[in-house]
Enzyme design. Sequence first.
Site, PDB file in Angstrom:
ATOM      1  N   MET A 155      45.016  36.382  46.966  1.00  0.00           N
ATOM      2  CA  MET A 155      44.190  35.314  46.382  1.00  0.00           C
ATOM      3  C   MET A 155      43.489  34.556  47.497  1.00  0.00           C
ATOM      4  O   MET A 155      44.147  34.002  48.390  1.00  0.00           O
ATOM      5  CB  MET A 155      45.055  34.368  45.543  1.00  0.00           C
ATOM      6  CG  MET A 155      45.599  35.014  44.270  1.00  0.00           C
ATOM      7  SD  MET A 155      46.689  33.927  43.315  1.00  0.00           S
ATOM      8  CE  MET A 155      48.229  34.079  44.243  1.00  0.00           C
ATOM      9  N   MET A 156      42.159  34.540  47.443  1.00  0.00           N
ATOM     10  CA  MET A 156      41.373  33.892  48.484  1.00  0.00           C
ATOM     11  C   MET A 156      41.715  32.410  48.597  1.00  0.00           C
ATOM     12  O   MET A 156      41.852  31.719  47.586  1.00  0.00           O
ATOM     13  CB  MET A 156      39.876  34.039  48.191  1.00  0.00           C
ATOM     14  CG  MET A 156      39.357  35.462  48.338  1.00  0.00           C
ATOM     15  SD  MET A 156      39.612  36.157  49.980  1.00  0.00           S
ATOM     16  CE  MET A 156      38.499  35.144  50.956  1.00  0.00           C
TER      17      MET A 156
ATOM     18  N   CYS B 204      37.117  42.169  43.036  1.00  0.00           N
ATOM     19  CA  CYS B 204      36.560  40.830  43.191  1.00  0.00           C
ATOM     20  C   CYS B 204      35.140  40.786  42.639  1.00  0.00           C
ATOM     21  O   CYS B 204      34.292  41.593  43.028  1.00  0.00           O
ATOM     22  CB  CYS B 204      36.565  40.415  44.655  1.00  0.00           C
ATOM     23  SG  CYS B 204      35.885  38.763  44.909  1.00  0.00           S
TER      24      CYS B 204
ATOM     25  N   LYS C 100      43.105  48.197  44.303  1.00  0.00           N
ATOM     26  CA  LYS C 100      43.215  47.206  43.216  1.00  0.00           C
ATOM     27  C   LYS C 100      41.852  47.119  42.548  1.00  0.00           C
ATOM     28  O   LYS C 100      40.840  46.910  43.213  1.00  0.00           O
ATOM     29  CB  LYS C 100      43.642  45.840  43.761  1.00  0.00           C
ATOM     30  CG  LYS C 100      43.862  44.785  42.672  1.00  0.00           C
ATOM     31  CD  LYS C 100      44.440  43.494  43.260  1.00  0.00           C
ATOM     32  CE  LYS C 100      44.869  42.519  42.152  1.00  0.00           C
ATOM     33  NZ  LYS C 100      43.726  41.877  41.491  1.00  0.00           N
TER      34      LYS C 100
ATOM     35  N   ASN D  66      48.279  44.000  36.427  1.00  0.00           N
ATOM     36  CA  ASN D  66      47.920  42.661  36.881  1.00  0.00           C
ATOM     37  C   ASN D  66      47.054  42.000  35.803  1.00  0.00           C
ATOM     38  O   ASN D  66      46.288  42.662  35.129  1.00  0.00           O
ATOM     39  CB  ASN D  66      47.158  42.767  38.207  1.00  0.00           C
ATOM     40  CG  ASN D  66      46.563  41.453  38.677  1.00  0.00           C
ATOM     41  OD1 ASN D  66      45.367  41.369  38.936  1.00  0.00           O
ATOM     42  ND2 ASN D  66      47.363  40.420  38.785  1.00  0.00           N
ATOM     43  N   GLY D  67      47.203  40.682  35.671  1.00  0.00           N
ATOM     44  CA  GLY D  67      46.336  39.934  34.769  1.00  0.00           C
ATOM     45  C   GLY D  67      47.103  39.211  33.676  1.00  0.00           C
ATOM     46  O   GLY D  67      47.686  39.845  32.797  1.00  0.00           O
ATOM     47  N   GLY D  68      47.136  37.886  33.754  1.00  0.00           N
ATOM     48  CA  GLY D  68      47.666  37.075  32.661  1.00  0.00           C
ATOM     49  C   GLY D  68      49.172  37.072  32.478  1.00  0.00           C
ATOM     50  O   GLY D  68      49.674  36.537  31.491  1.00  0.00           O
TER      51      GLY D  68
END
Length: 335
Positions: free
Chosen positions: A24-25, A106, A145, A217-219
Amino acid sequence: MENSHSQVTDFKGNLSRRFSVAPMMDWTDRHCRFFLRQLSAHTLLYTEMVTTGALLHGDSARFLRHDEAEYPLALQLGGSVPAELAACAKLAEAAGYDEVNLNVGCPSDRVQNNMIGACLMAHPTLVAECVRAMREAVSIPVTVKHRIGIDGRDSYAELRDFVGQICEAGCQSFTVHARIAILSGLSPKENREVPPLRYEVAAQIKRDFPDLEIILNGGIKTLEACQQHLQTFDGVMLGREAYHNPYLLAQVDRQLFGSDAPMLSRFEAMQSMRGYIAAHLAEGGSMHHVTRHMLGLAQGFKGARRFRQLLSVDIHKTAEPLALFDQAAQLLQGH
């Protein structure tokens, strides 16, 4: 530097991706990762995305810097030139990283303009060339990813073709963010929230490619949800929830890896960071660099607001940062 540290491995003897924290940036920097490692020994941690240009033409030592305590640890790269990605993968391996991951997810305009991130889903042949070049350059795993699609290219057939081509280039592990990315008209933040989650699409990829490692990945927000998804997928990756509610990680080793190691209390997690912070201060660093990642440690109980205020507001006014740190830690005593 040889990568000789011990690793958590899966049943095939590979680096375990059963549970990981997403790159995560501005968030998963080395201080954040060191903190999260105090809570879980087995979680696979990822760096923020680092572009090939930053590594090859910038301060590579700064971008690659990490503490050995952070292992198992993966470096995420952003780029689309095979030779540059191969050179960066070599730097990652030499620096001791356990894995190199290519960002194909991204959605920001800034990276699109440089052919980085989710826009690469429209160019599976190029991604395959990038993966092949990295795999030929290093012996550590090369992973990808990605999203389940992008606007204008969001059919399942296109996703299956994308995974198939990258698989043929030698990639065995895919982390699937189960949303499409909308490259025109949505901000990166909106791209994490607006396109609907479609876990069933990621599950179909696992069915069609049973021999590949597919990480979801996600939520995902709870360890109960992780357990459920692990019935279908080989691993789960948490992003924002792991950052905003880091104490979730304190239960990961016991619940997801079968460890019988004692679980740190919130107070003990604070205490485990004190020496690290003292060393950072001695180097001339600011305590805020570290404690900004710890604000979620008090989430969910009385005193959380005061805890956050001490470490995010009062921290900028004090001449004795460690005394203030101890004051914040006392709020967690008994928790």
